[in-house]
Design a protein around this motif. Structure first.
Motif, mmCIF file in Angstrom:
data_model
loop_
_atom_site.group_PDB
_atom_site.id
_atom_site.type_symbol
_atom_site.label_atom_id
_atom_site.label_comp_id
_atom_site.label_asym_id
_atom_site.label_seq_id
_atom_site.Cartn_x
_atom_site.Cartn_y
_atom_site.Cartn_z
ATOM 1 N N PHE A 30 28.628 17.630 56.966
ATOM 2 C CA PHE A 30 29.042 16.985 58.144
ATOM 3 C C PHE A 30 30.284 17.788 58.898
ATOM 4 O O PHE A 30 31.029 18.077 58.245
ATOM 5 C CB PHE A 30 29.888 15.385 57.546
ATOM 6 N N TYR A 31 30.139 17.546 60.169
ATOM 7 C CA TYR A 31 31.284 17.799 60.917
ATOM 8 C C TYR A 31 32.134 16.587 61.129
ATOM 9 O O TYR A 31 31.466 15.639 61.537
ATOM 10 C CB TYR A 31 30.715 18.352 62.151
ATOM 11 N N ASN A 139 38.396 6.704 56.409
ATOM 12 C CA ASN A 139 39.075 7.296 55.259
ATOM 13 C C ASN A 139 39.494 8.714 55.672
ATOM 14 O O ASN A 139 40.461 9.209 55.296
ATOM 15 C CB ASN A 139 38.381 7.105 53.948
ATOM 16 N N LEU A 140 38.546 9.411 56.182
ATOM 17 C CA LEU A 140 38.858 10.811 56.486
ATOM 18 C C LEU A 140 40.032 11.020 57.388
ATOM 19 O O LEU A 140 40.887 11.757 57.417
ATOM 20 C CB LEU A 140 37.522 11.654 57.024
ATOM 21 N N LYS A 141 40.111 9.965 58.443
ATOM 22 C CA LYS A 141 41.089 10.125 59.574
ATOM 23 C C LYS A 141 42.318 9.826 58.908
ATOM 24 O O LYS A 141 43.467 10.448 59.161
ATOM 25 C CB LYS A 141 40.730 9.025 60.438
ATOM 26 N N SER A 142 42.300 8.859 57.766
ATOM 27 C CA SER A 142 43.499 8.545 57.266
ATOM 28 C C SER A 142 43.963 9.563 56.062
ATOM 29 O O SER A 142 45.517 9.942 55.951
ATOM 30 C CB SER A 142 43.383 7.388 56.261
ATOM 31 N N LYS A 143 43.036 10.549 55.808
ATOM 32 C CA LYS A 143 43.361 11.404 54.701
ATOM 33 C C LYS A 143 44.149 12.600 55.573
ATOM 34 O O LYS A 143 44.858 13.271 54.981
ATOM 35 C CB LYS A 143 42.120 11.893 53.869
ATOM 36 N N VAL A 144 43.588 12.891 56.519
ATOM 37 C CA VAL A 144 43.941 14.137 57.153
ATOM 38 C C VAL A 144 44.513 13.766 58.718
ATOM 39 O O VAL A 144 43.949 13.489 59.708
ATOM 40 C CB VAL A 144 42.766 14.971 57.677
ATOM 41 N N ASP A 145 45.975 13.948 58.761
ATOM 42 C CA ASP A 145 47.035 13.349 59.830
ATOM 43 C C ASP A 145 46.919 14.639 60.709
ATOM 44 O O ASP A 145 48.141 15.303 60.339
ATOM 45 C CB ASP A 145 48.103 12.947 59.451
ATOM 46 N N TYR A 197 37.188 20.457 64.578
ATOM 47 C CA TYR A 197 36.098 20.151 63.759
ATOM 48 C C TYR A 197 36.774 20.388 62.284
ATOM 49 O O TYR A 197 37.030 21.614 62.194
ATOM 50 C CB TYR A 197 34.913 20.985 63.949
ATOM 51 N N LEU A 198 36.458 19.625 61.240
ATOM 52 C CA LEU A 198 36.642 19.879 59.845
ATOM 53 C C LEU A 198 35.313 19.683 59.279
ATOM 54 O O LEU A 198 34.434 18.930 59.834
ATOM 55 C CB LEU A 198 37.610 19.078 59.242
ATOM 56 N N CYS A 199 34.905 20.329 58.129
ATOM 57 C CA CYS A 199 33.486 20.123 57.455
ATOM 58 C C CYS A 199 33.984 19.365 56.177
ATOM 59 O O CYS A 199 34.927 19.359 55.694
ATOM 60 C CB CYS A 199 32.919 21.470 57.241
ATOM 61 N N VAL A 200 32.893 18.475 55.985
ATOM 62 C CA VAL A 200 32.880 17.472 54.763
ATOM 63 C C VAL A 200 31.727 17.345 54.029
ATOM 64 O O VAL A 200 30.440 17.815 54.668
ATOM 65 C CB VAL A 200 32.961 16.132 55.542
ATOM 66 N N ASP A 206 34.902 14.617 50.908
ATOM 67 C CA ASP A 206 35.833 15.480 50.587
ATOM 68 C C ASP A 206 35.500 16.748 51.656
ATOM 69 O O ASP A 206 34.212 16.959 51.892
ATOM 70 C CB ASP A 206 35.190 16.150 49.144
ATOM 71 N N LEU A 207 36.685 17.153 51.852
ATOM 72 C CA LEU A 207 36.852 18.680 52.807
ATOM 73 C C LEU A 207 35.879 19.363 52.193
ATOM 74 O O LEU A 207 36.256 19.863 50.938
ATOM 75 C CB LEU A 207 37.908 18.620 53.457
ATOM 76 N N ILE A 208 35.377 20.532 52.883
ATOM 77 C CA ILE A 208 34.633 21.534 52.088
ATOM 78 C C ILE A 208 35.011 23.022 53.270
ATOM 79 O O ILE A 208 35.371 22.587 54.379
ATOM 80 C CB ILE A 208 33.238 21.499 52.011
ATOM 81 N N ALA A 209 34.620 24.066 52.899
ATOM 82 C CA ALA A 209 34.434 25.320 53.718
ATOM 83 C C ALA A 209 33.745 25.040 54.625
ATOM 84 O O ALA A 209 32.487 24.737 54.145
ATOM 85 C CB ALA A 209 34.517 26.331 53.149
ATOM 86 N N CYS A 210 33.787 25.341 55.985
ATOM 87 C CA CYS A 210 32.526 25.084 56.803
ATOM 88 C C CYS A 210 31.315 26.231 56.358
ATOM 89 O O CYS A 210 31.674 27.288 56.497
ATOM 90 C CB CYS A 210 32.863 25.380 58.108
ATOM 91 N N PRO A 211 30.234 25.671 56.431
ATOM 92 C CA PRO A 211 29.039 26.675 56.346
ATOM 93 C C PRO A 211 28.881 27.563 57.676
ATOM 94 O O PRO A 211 28.313 28.726 57.535
ATOM 95 C CB PRO A 211 27.743 25.845 55.670
ATOM 96 N N SER A 212 29.019 26.821 58.681
ATOM 97 C CA SER A 212 28.924 27.336 59.921
ATOM 98 C C SER A 212 29.800 26.802 61.065
ATOM 99 O O SER A 212 29.974 25.582 60.656
ATOM 100 C CB SER A 212 27.395 27.200 60.411
#
Length: 227
Positions: A30-31, A139-145, A197-200, A206-212
């Motif tokens: 996901f983005y 949930n992602l919004k609350s996790k990453v301020d 943009y963050l990758c999930v 869970d956040l991950i390194a962006c594949p692209s």
């Protein structure tokens, strides 16, 4: 005739296998995209506050978008499963706060959420139903301020100009992964911080390194407007 029949059977079985694979893994990540409202509203197009009032001066959710590693993405995957607000009554108040619409004319946000589910959410159904999809984004919004992260690095929404590389490194140092920054232009043509943009992972948790990363680029120094 027997050879033709065997050939058709093999082709049919191959198609079934391909279909099964597509259902099992219909996207790669996901983005998770958050938007700065000041950069949406200070363009020539301007904006309209939702019927619930002016949103807080904070990053708001734009969407949670399934993507493929090659940069392409699925969309509108299941027209039969349209947005249904009766499935998410417990989330509406938080969505009004963290996923507010700025589109004109002023509205409640339902059209925005409907678009996001119908275009993007239906492509994540193998992992997330409608309630799970919206809950995952919240949930992602609350996790990453993001605003707190940037302000902790001395990057404030004060109309000042900031180094793009510093914005990226500040976020990367805080979350452990590189973000992708999208810029737009204000009414005077100044380039500014617009979306992050963050990758999930495909579970939406869970956040991950962006594949692209998406295409496009910002200027070396960009503005961070107030709201």
């Amino acid at each position: 005739m027997e050879k033709a029949s065997v050939s058709l059977t093999i082709k049919f079985l191959l198609l079934q296998c391909l279909f099964a694979l597509s259902i099992a893994q219909d996207f790669d990540f996901f983005y998770f995209v958050q938007q700065w409202p000041g950069s949406y509203c200070d363009t020539k197009k301007s904006c309209c506050y939702p019927t619930t009032g002016k949103p807080a001066a904070d990053f708001g959710i734009h969407g949670l978008w399934p993507n493929y590693k090659d940069g392409s993405y699925p969309s509108n995957c299941d027209p039969s499963n349209a947005y249904d607000e009766s499935k998410i009554p417990d989330l509406i108040s938080l969505m009004q706060q963290d996923w507010a619409t700025l589109a004109c004319p002023s509205n409640s946000g339902s059209a925005f959420w409907s678009h996001e589910w119908n275009k993007h959410g239906t492509c994540s159904e193998s992992n997330l139903d409608q309630h799970g999809y919206f809950k995952a984004a919240l949930n992602l919004k609350s996790k990453v301020d993001l605003l707190q992260i940037l302000q902790s690095g001395g990057i404030n929404p004060d109309g000042g100009s900031y180094s793009l590389s510093n914005i990226k490194s500040t976020i990367s140092n805080a979350i452990g992964y590189d973000p992708w920054i999208e810029c737009n232009s204000d009414a005077d043509g100044n380039r500014q911080l617009y979306q992050i943009y963050l990758c999930v992972d495909t579970s939406g948790s869970d956040l991950i390194a962006c594949p692209s990363f998406p295409r496009g680029k910002c200027a070396p120094n960009i503005q961070f407007p107030s709201f």
